[in-house]
Design a protein around this motif. Structure first.
Motif, short mmCIF file in Angstrom:
data_model
loop_
_atom_site.label_atom_id
_atom_site.label_comp_id
_atom_site.label_asym_id
_atom_site.label_seq_id
_atom_site.Cartn_x
_atom_site.Cartn_y
_atom_site.Cartn_z
N VAL A 77 42.81 -73.17 -6.89
CA VAL A 77 43.12 -74.54 -6.49
C VAL A 77 44.12 -75.18 -7.45
O VAL A 77 44.96 -76.00 -7.02
CB VAL A 77 41.81 -75.36 -6.38
CG1 VAL A 77 41.20 -75.61 -7.75
CG2 VAL A 77 42.07 -76.67 -5.65
N ALA A 78 44.11 -74.82 -8.71
CA ALA A 78 45.05 -75.40 -9.67
C ALA A 78 46.49 -74.99 -9.38
O ALA A 78 47.43 -75.66 -9.84
CB ALA A 78 44.67 -74.98 -11.09
N ARG A 79 46.68 -73.90 -8.60
CA ARG A 79 48.03 -73.44 -8.28
C ARG A 79 48.57 -74.04 -6.99
O ARG A 79 49.69 -73.73 -6.59
CB ARG A 79 48.03 -71.92 -8.16
CG ARG A 79 47.77 -71.17 -9.45
CD ARG A 79 48.98 -71.15 -10.35
NE ARG A 79 50.05 -70.28 -9.81
CZ ARG A 79 51.23 -70.12 -10.40
NH1 ARG A 79 51.50 -70.76 -11.53
NH2 ARG A 79 52.14 -69.32 -9.88
N LEU A 80 47.80 -74.91 -6.37
CA LEU A 80 48.27 -75.51 -5.12
C LEU A 80 49.60 -76.27 -5.30
O LEU A 80 50.51 -76.10 -4.47
CB LEU A 80 47.19 -76.43 -4.54
CG LEU A 80 47.54 -77.13 -3.23
CD1 LEU A 80 47.79 -76.12 -2.12
CD2 LEU A 80 46.41 -78.08 -2.81
N PRO A 81 49.78 -77.10 -6.32
CA PRO A 81 51.07 -77.78 -6.48
C PRO A 81 52.24 -76.80 -6.64
O PRO A 81 53.32 -77.02 -6.09
CB PRO A 81 50.87 -78.62 -7.74
CG PRO A 81 49.40 -78.85 -7.83
CD PRO A 81 48.79 -77.58 -7.33
N HIS A 82 52.02 -75.69 -7.35
CA HIS A 82 53.06 -74.68 -7.50
C HIS A 82 53.39 -74.06 -6.14
O HIS A 82 54.57 -73.83 -5.81
CB HIS A 82 52.60 -73.60 -8.49
CG HIS A 82 53.65 -72.58 -8.80
ND1 HIS A 82 53.87 -71.49 -8.00
CD2 HIS A 82 54.53 -72.48 -9.84
CE1 HIS A 82 54.84 -70.76 -8.51
NE2 HIS A 82 55.26 -71.34 -9.63
N ALA A 83 52.37 -73.79 -5.34
CA ALA A 83 52.59 -73.21 -4.01
C ALA A 83 53.38 -74.17 -3.13
O ALA A 83 54.23 -73.75 -2.34
CB ALA A 83 51.25 -72.86 -3.36
N VAL A 84 53.10 -75.46 -3.24
CA VAL A 84 53.82 -76.45 -2.44
C VAL A 84 55.28 -76.55 -2.89
O VAL A 84 56.18 -76.67 -2.07
CB VAL A 84 53.11 -77.82 -2.54
CG1 VAL A 84 54.00 -78.93 -2.01
CG2 VAL A 84 51.80 -77.78 -1.77
N ARG A 85 55.52 -76.48 -4.21
CA ARG A 85 56.90 -76.62 -4.70
C ARG A 85 57.72 -75.35 -4.44
O ARG A 85 58.87 -75.42 -3.98
CB ARG A 85 56.90 -76.93 -6.19
CG ARG A 85 58.33 -77.11 -6.76
CD ARG A 85 58.31 -77.44 -8.23
NE ARG A 85 57.86 -78.79 -8.51
CZ ARG A 85 58.64 -79.87 -8.43
NH1 ARG A 85 59.90 -79.76 -8.03
NH2 ARG A 85 58.14 -81.05 -8.72
N TYR A 86 57.14 -74.18 -4.72
CA TYR A 86 57.92 -72.95 -4.70
C TYR A 86 57.53 -71.99 -3.58
O TYR A 86 58.26 -71.03 -3.32
CB TYR A 86 57.79 -72.22 -6.04
CG TYR A 86 58.29 -73.04 -7.20
CD1 TYR A 86 59.66 -73.28 -7.37
CD2 TYR A 86 57.41 -73.60 -8.13
CE1 TYR A 86 60.12 -74.04 -8.45
CE2 TYR A 86 57.86 -74.35 -9.20
CZ TYR A 86 59.21 -74.57 -9.35
OH TYR A 86 59.67 -75.32 -10.41
N GLY A 87 56.39 -72.21 -2.97
CA GLY A 87 55.90 -71.27 -1.98
C GLY A 87 55.27 -70.05 -2.63
O GLY A 87 55.39 -69.81 -3.83
#
Length: 441
Positions: free
Chosen positions: A47-57
């Protein structure tokens, strides 16, 4: 990601969402998409990587465009290239039947951030926006049927029987509670015709959201079933000579808050626009089977007498017609049901294809043919839908509106997968075909 937000705003929303999910005991987010064979694929992030996934996929190979239902690949699928899976925060939801998990559908993008031309969700969004550009909205929803068993023959009981509800009352209550905990408005849940078969309907939504919801419903059913020690099949057919699983698509066309399927001068209150929209769908139904009933096993389901909609016709409350008109008890309830679709379909392809066909009907000013009021099998001259996947594929090759709407890359990817599945399953008899596909969906 939602078009109403800039990238920075969306990342900020993702940070807030991740914090809220973590505070609620969520540890991971499953990211889902559906391939051209109708199989839901996934990758997951903490869950902590969700912002990274949104920014970079999240990286995913383009080869998934070539996957078949059995995980082999059509010619052309290879190891080279990369796409980015970008979660849609507007559809992010904690999973009630999978504690510690949340889920979000993804848009597939190229490395430069542009939409991947083969992204089926983007295709559905394009068709939705094309209608919106004409001042038209669509409300859509799927009825979803499935079969459960315990590694043996499906259970008995009466079709639609209270005995089945009694036998599986705890199970169905858990399905209902999980769906409602995920903020899905359940309209009906009940036993269906085939042993071990059930159906659920949820409230209509905008087209892309309706397709998202169909995935969420299926994922929830699978999770609840697993907790009850049950296997789940959404395959078009689970027994060669039995009634299969449908995934009926309901559609209504709206303008300025008015349902165009009611209050008009056409048959049963249809407005001219709604009639042309439905005429477009009816016109392209043979080709639409490639998107909405895509498996070679789908054609085992499209048999007269099983209310699967095997006839290319329409009628008021006619359950043997591929296009069933429903007036409902109030104007806002009027809609049309595409009965020939099944759960092997990628819902974004099925819904986007139906919208594209309806849009072509609007642009051409098509008229509905005469209604079929009774059993189509007893009406002279009523056309059957294609009897085989090869015949449906021929209809798609001849269908200019769907080719244009899909775009060349997605169009050819769909053709390649269908041709490969025809080659892979074409030599099987009905029993073998059902055995090969029953647990793939």
């Amino acid at each position: 990601m939602g078009s109403a937000h800039t990238r920075d705003e969306t990342v900020e929303r993702a940070e807030q969402a991740a914090a809220e999910l973590a505070g609620a005991g969520i540890d991971a987010v499953a990211l889902g998409w559906v391939d051209n064979a109708g199989i839901t694929r996934t990758k997951a992030v903490p869950v902590a990587r969700l912002p990274h996934a949104v920014r970079y996929g999240i990286g995913a190979s383009p080869c998934f465009d070539s996957f078949l239902a059995d995980d082999s690949m059509a010619p052309g699928g290879g190891p080279v290239g990369d796409l980015r899976l970008v979660p849609d925060l507007d559809a992010l939801v904690p999973l009630a039947a999978q504690p510690g998990w949340a889920w979000a559908p993804v848009d597939r993008r190229r490395q430069d951030g542009a939409a991947h031309p083969g992204c089926q969700r983007w295709f559905a969004r394009r068709t939705e926006r094309a209608l919106a550009a004409r001042g038209l909205d669509v409300r859509a929803g799927f009825e979803i049927e499935w079969v459960v068993d315990r590694d043996g023959p499906p259970e008995g009981g009466s079709a639609y029987g209270m005995d089945r509800l009694v036998e599986r009352s705890d199970y169905l209550l858990d399905v209902l509670r999980a769906l409602e905990a995920q903020q899905l408005a359940v309209l009906q849940i009940h036993p269906e015709y085939t042993p071990g078969q059930f159906e659920v309907s949820v409230a209509a939504d905008t087209p892309v959201r309706a397709a998202d919801t169909s995935l969420l419903v299926r994922q929830t059913v699978r999770a609840v079933s697993a907790r009850h020690g049950l296997r789940t099949s959404f395959a078009p057919v689970v027994a060669p000579d039995g009634v299969g699983n449908g995934c009926h698509l309901h559609l209504s066309l709206w303008q300025d808050g008015r349902n165009l399927h009611a209050g008009g001068p056409g048959p049963h209150g249809l407005t001219e626009q709604a009639a042309a929209f439905l005429a477009g769908i009816l016109e392209e139904l043979p080709a639409l089977l490639v998107l909405g009933a895509p498996s070679p096993a789908s054609h085992l389901r499209l048999v007269p007498g099983r209310w699967s909609g095997p006839y290319r016709c329409w009628g008021l409350e006619n359950r043997e017609a591929a296009l069933r008109l429903i007036t409902g008890s109030a104007p806002d309830q009027a809609n049309a049901e595409v009965k020939c679709f099944d759960p092997a379909a990628n819902p974004y392809l099925a819904l986007g294809g139906a919208l594209a066909a309806g849009l072509a009907g609007l642009d051409a000013g098509l008229k509905l043919p005469p209604e079929v009021p009774g059993d189509p099998a007893r009406e002279p001259g009523v056309e059957r839908l294609p009897h085989s996947p090869a015949a449906a594929l021929s209809a798609l090759r001849a269908c200019a509106p769907l080719r244009t709407a899909l775009g060349e890359e997605l169009y050819h990817a769909v053709l390649d997968v269908r041709e490969a599945e025809i080659a892979r399953y074409g030599g099987l008899d009905a029993q073998q075909l059902v055995a090969a596909t029953r647990w793939r969906y």
